[in-house]
Design a protein around this motif. Structure first.
Motif, PDB file in Angstrom:
ATOM      1  N   GLN A 140      48.712  64.380  52.522  1.00 20.37           N
ATOM      2  CA  GLN A 140      49.452  65.644  52.619  1.00 20.37           C
ATOM      3  C   GLN A 140      49.074  66.584  51.491  1.00 20.37           C
ATOM      4  O   GLN A 140      49.931  67.211  50.872  1.00 20.37           O
ATOM      5  CB  GLN A 140      50.957  65.380  52.588  1.00 20.37           C
ATOM      6  CG  GLN A 140      51.438  64.586  53.769  1.00 20.37           C
ATOM      7  CD  GLN A 140      52.873  64.899  54.141  1.00 20.37           C
ATOM      8  OE1 GLN A 140      53.483  65.811  53.618  1.00 20.37           O
ATOM      9  NE2 GLN A 140      53.407  64.144  55.069  1.00 20.37           N
TER      10      GLN A 140
ATOM     11  N   SER B 286      54.211  70.773  52.685  1.00 17.18           N
ATOM     12  CA  SER B 286      53.240  70.112  53.561  1.00 17.18           C
ATOM     13  C   SER B 286      53.920  69.551  54.801  1.00 17.18           C
ATOM     14  O   SER B 286      53.281  69.056  55.709  1.00 17.18           O
ATOM     15  CB  SER B 286      52.554  68.986  52.797  1.00 17.18           C
ATOM     16  OG  SER B 286      53.526  68.054  52.375  1.00 17.18           O
TER      17      SER B 286
ATOM     18  N   ARG C  51      48.666  72.516  54.933  1.00 20.62           N
ATOM     19  CA  ARG C  51      47.893  71.382  54.390  1.00 20.62           C
ATOM     20  C   ARG C  51      46.504  71.877  54.005  1.00 20.62           C
ATOM     21  O   ARG C  51      45.997  72.831  54.610  1.00 20.62           O
ATOM     22  CB  ARG C  51      47.719  70.284  55.463  1.00 20.62           C
ATOM     23  CG  ARG C  51      49.020  69.726  56.003  1.00 20.62           C
ATOM     24  CD  ARG C  51      49.324  68.335  55.505  1.00 20.62           C
ATOM     25  NE  ARG C  51      50.668  67.968  55.957  1.00 20.62           N
ATOM     26  CZ  ARG C  51      50.943  66.991  56.806  1.00 20.62           C
ATOM     27  NH1 ARG C  51      49.981  66.241  57.288  1.00 20.62           N
ATOM     28  NH2 ARG C  51      52.188  66.733  57.157  1.00 20.62           N
TER      29      ARG C  51
ATOM     30  N   ASP D  41      43.642  71.358  54.947  1.00 19.45           N
ATOM     31  CA  ASP D  41      42.771  70.810  55.994  1.00 19.45           C
ATOM     32  C   ASP D  41      41.756  71.858  56.405  1.00 19.45           C
ATOM     33  O   ASP D  41      42.042  73.064  56.368  1.00 19.45           O
ATOM     34  CB  ASP D  41      43.623  70.468  57.241  1.00 19.45           C
ATOM     35  CG  ASP D  41      44.159  69.049  57.181  1.00 19.45           C
ATOM     36  OD1 ASP D  41      43.554  68.230  56.474  1.00 19.45           O
ATOM     37  OD2 ASP D  41      45.174  68.793  57.849  1.00 19.45           O
TER      38      ASP D  41
ATOM     39  N   ASP E 255      40.046  73.811  59.300  1.00 21.91           N
ATOM     40  CA  ASP E 255      40.510  74.099  60.659  1.00 21.91           C
ATOM     41  C   ASP E 255      39.515  73.570  61.699  1.00 21.91           C
ATOM     42  O   ASP E 255      38.315  73.793  61.594  1.00 21.91           O
ATOM     43  CB  ASP E 255      40.673  75.621  60.851  1.00 21.91           C
ATOM     44  CG  ASP E 255      41.769  76.177  59.947  1.00 21.91           C
ATOM     45  OD1 ASP E 255      42.407  75.384  59.239  1.00 21.91           O
ATOM     46  OD2 ASP E 255      41.980  77.406  59.978  1.00 21.91           O
ATOM     47  N   ASP E 256      40.053  72.853  62.685  1.00 22.06           N
ATOM     48  CA  ASP E 256      39.237  72.472  63.847  1.00 22.06           C
ATOM     49  C   ASP E 256      40.183  72.382  65.048  1.00 22.06           C
ATOM     50  O   ASP E 256      41.299  72.897  64.989  1.00 22.06           O
ATOM     51  CB  ASP E 256      38.453  71.167  63.590  1.00 22.06           C
ATOM     52  CG  ASP E 256      39.361  69.957  63.360  1.00 22.06           C
ATOM     53  OD1 ASP E 256      40.534  70.006  63.783  1.00 22.06           O
ATOM     54  OD2 ASP E 256      38.894  68.974  62.766  1.00 22.06           O
TER      55      ASP E 256
ATOM     56  N   THR F 277      42.022  70.189  66.217  1.00 22.41           N
ATOM     57  CA  THR F 277      43.301  69.492  66.063  1.00 22.41           C
ATOM     58  C   THR F 277      43.903  69.627  64.662  1.00 22.41           C
ATOM     59  O   THR F 277      44.940  69.037  64.381  1.00 22.41           O
ATOM     60  CB  THR F 277      43.132  67.979  66.383  1.00 22.41           C
ATOM     61  OG1 THR F 277      42.049  67.481  65.594  1.00 22.41           O
ATOM     62  CG2 THR F 277      42.856  67.745  67.854  1.00 22.41           C
ATOM     63  N   HIS F 278      43.241  70.362  63.773  1.00 23.81           N
ATOM     64  CA  HIS F 278      43.778  70.563  62.417  1.00 23.81           C
ATOM     65  C   HIS F 278      43.858  72.048  62.096  1.00 23.81           C
ATOM     66  O   HIS F 278      43.037  72.822  62.565  1.00 23.81           O
ATOM     67  CB  HIS F 278      42.880  69.899  61.362  1.00 23.81           C
ATOM     68  CG  HIS F 278      42.823  68.418  61.511  1.00 23.81           C
ATOM     69  ND1 HIS F 278      41.969  67.804  62.374  1.00 23.81           N
ATOM     70  CD2 HIS F 278      43.532  67.438  60.910  1.00 23.81           C
ATOM     71  CE1 HIS F 278      42.142  66.484  62.304  1.00 23.81           C
ATOM     72  NE2 HIS F 278      43.091  66.238  61.422  1.00 23.81           N
ATOM     73  N   SER F 279      44.848  72.388  61.267  1.00 24.72           N
ATOM     74  CA  SER F 279      44.941  73.773  60.820  1.00 24.72           C
ATOM     75  C   SER F 279      45.575  73.777  59.436  1.00 24.72           C
ATOM     76  O   SER F 279      46.439  72.943  59.142  1.00 24.72           O
ATOM     77  CB  SER F 279      45.797  74.582  61.802  1.00 24.72           C
ATOM     78  OG  SER F 279      46.035  75.850  61.261  1.00 24.72           O
ATOM     79  N   HIS F 280      45.135  74.700  58.591  1.00 21.08           N
ATOM     80  CA  HIS F 280      45.713  74.756  57.243  1.00 21.08           C
ATOM     81  C   HIS F 280      47.166  75.227  57.313  1.00 21.08           C
ATOM     82  O   HIS F 280      47.913  75.107  56.362  1.00 21.08           O
ATOM     83  CB  HIS F 280      44.902  75.698  56.352  1.00 21.08           C
ATOM     84  CG  HIS F 280      44.909  77.103  56.865  1.00 21.08           C
ATOM     85  ND1 HIS F 280      44.147  77.519  57.933  1.00 21.08           N
ATOM     86  CD2 HIS F 280      45.629  78.169  56.483  1.00 21.08           C
ATOM     87  CE1 HIS F 280      44.392  78.790  58.167  1.00 21.08           C
ATOM     88  NE2 HIS F 280      45.291  79.208  57.310  1.00 21.08           N
TER      89      HIS F 280
ATOM     90  N   ARG G  75      51.550  70.928  68.946  1.00 24.09           N
ATOM     91  CA  ARG G  75      51.196  69.809  69.830  1.00 24.09           C
ATOM     92  C   ARG G  75      52.057  69.847  71.101  1.00 24.09           C
ATOM     93  O   ARG G  75      51.554  69.660  72.201  1.00 24.09           O
ATOM     94  CB  ARG G  75      51.377  68.491  69.085  1.00 24.09           C
ATOM     95  CG  ARG G  75      51.060  67.298  69.934  1.00 24.09           C
ATOM     96  CD  ARG G  75      50.625  66.088  69.133  1.00 24.09           C
ATOM     97  NE  ARG G  75      50.522  64.913  69.993  1.00 24.09           N
ATOM     98  CZ  ARG G  75      49.528  64.678  70.837  1.00 24.09           C
ATOM     99  NH1 ARG G  75      48.519  65.537  70.902  1.00 24.09           N
ATOM    100  NH2 ARG G  75      49.521  63.618  71.608  1.00 24.09           N
TER     101      ARG G  75
END
Ligand code: DAH
Length: 348
Positions: free
Chosen positions: A156, A170, A199, A201, A203-204, A206-209, A317
């Motif tokens: 996290q 987070s 977070r 992370d 970005d893609d 399935t992930h995002s800041h 999600r």
């Protein structure tokens, strides 16, 4: 005198014929009834006249002034009418022309899903609460049983604003701690908290800041995992359809014990296996569990007396599942074509 009056009148009538604009009217007024107009001129030598004559001239010039004023005013009114009519003619609306398309907005689908979740929980007596996005390490981690140096912090990593103590939260879980502390040991607590989280992370799909979570907390006496299961069952059915089932899988979170992952049966293939559920028949929708005794204690609730459950949904999600979206960035890249496609889905 009478002659002069008649002459002025006939001159005025000739002049009036030539008048076309409001400016002409202004000039006409100046010429006849203005301070140095012809009518004033008539009375100029009054002081040389006898009393009788003065009366006569006064009367005639007054009547003349009234008549002339009326004639000019009448003309002015007709010019104003003409101007107005011309304006109305030029501004006429052609109702047979095709209209310009007005784009109608629609609720943002992420917000719409969050509102749906809020409604289900509110119908079960939960409050919808808020918490700060700029949070203290103390609430985001420490009170939640994640001390400094705990490996769970690695997953996290977030954005720190000051001395490793102030950060962009987070998770929405610190709102659990804030709610309990504000509850001063009183029960029951029933709250959900939708909000932004951050977070570190890349970005893609399935992930995002930056993303949204919906936190939930219930504290009371004699609360069990089966209460949590029943609650999830209601929410899943309301969001994804009456045939959807729920299941728990064992998991690990520092602030719950035991901890679970909650799955719903795949509403697309009804459990047979498809690309949405990656052929497992089940879809994970949240983390959850029974509130860890340390967390209760940290926040002023005696774990010998009280217990509770907590959960955290990923809002994107839920929306991705509901609307068949396969890239998280869709919510944040402001492509109107995508938004419009969802508008259509909403109105179908
Ligand atoms: N805060 C967790 C996360 O961000 C999600 C979560 C799991 C919340 C379990 C909870 C819980 O309240 O009980 O990964």
């Amino acid at each position: 005198m009478q002659e002069k009056v008649e002459k002025i009148k006939s001159e005025l009538l000739a002049d009036i014929e030539q008048v076309k604009t409001l400016q002409d009217i202004v000039e006409l007024k100046a010429k006849y009834i203005g301070k140095s107009g012809v009518i004033t001129e008539l009375t100029k030598n009054m002081k040389d006249l006898s009393v009788e004559e003065r009366k006569e001239v006064g009367k005639l010039s007054n009547t003349l002034k009234d008549e002339v004023t009326n004639i000019i005013n009448e003309k002015e009114r007709s010019i104003n009418d003409e101007i107005l009519n011309a304006k109305l003619r030029s501004e006429v609306i052609d109702v047979s022309l095709p209209s310009t398309k007005i784009k109608v907005g629609a609720p943002n689908i992420l917000e719409a899903v969050i509102e749906e979740v809020e409604e289900v929980f509110m119908s079960m007596g939960y409050d919808v609460v808020d918490g700060p996005e700029i949070e203290e390490d103390h609430y985001n981690f420490e009170l939640l049983n994640i001390p400094k140096g705990h490996p769970a912090r690695d997953a996290q990593d977030t954005f720190y604003l000051k001395d490793d103590e102030i950060l962009l939260r987070s998770q929405t879980s610190p709102v659990q701690a804030r709610t309990m502390l504000a509850g001063h040991g009183e029960v029951p607590i029933r709250m959900i908290c939708p909000g932004k989280t951050y977070r570190r992370d890349d970005d893609d799909a399935t992930h995002s800041h930056q993303f949204m979570q919906i936190e939930g907390l219930l504290v009371d006496k004699n609360v069990s995992l089966s209460d949590l299961k029943g609650t999830f069952d209601i929410v899943a059915k309301r969001l994804f359809g009456p045939d959807v089932e729920t299941r728990f899988r064992p998991s690990y979170y520092q602030f719950t014990e035991p901890s679970v992952e909650t799955d719903i049966s795949c509403f697309a293939c009804h459990g047979k296996g498809c690309s949405l559920c990656k052929n497992t028949g089940w879809i994970t929708v949240s983390g959850a569990g029974m509130v860890h005794p340390n967390v209760l204690r940290n926040c002023g609730y005696d774990p010998e007396k009280w217990c509770g459950f907590a959960f955290g949904f990923g809002a994107e999600r839920l929306a991705m599942l509901k609307y068949g979206i396969n890239d998280l960035r869709t919510f944040y890249n402001t492509d109107l074509r995508e938004v419009q496609a969802f508008d259509r889905l909403e109105s179908e």
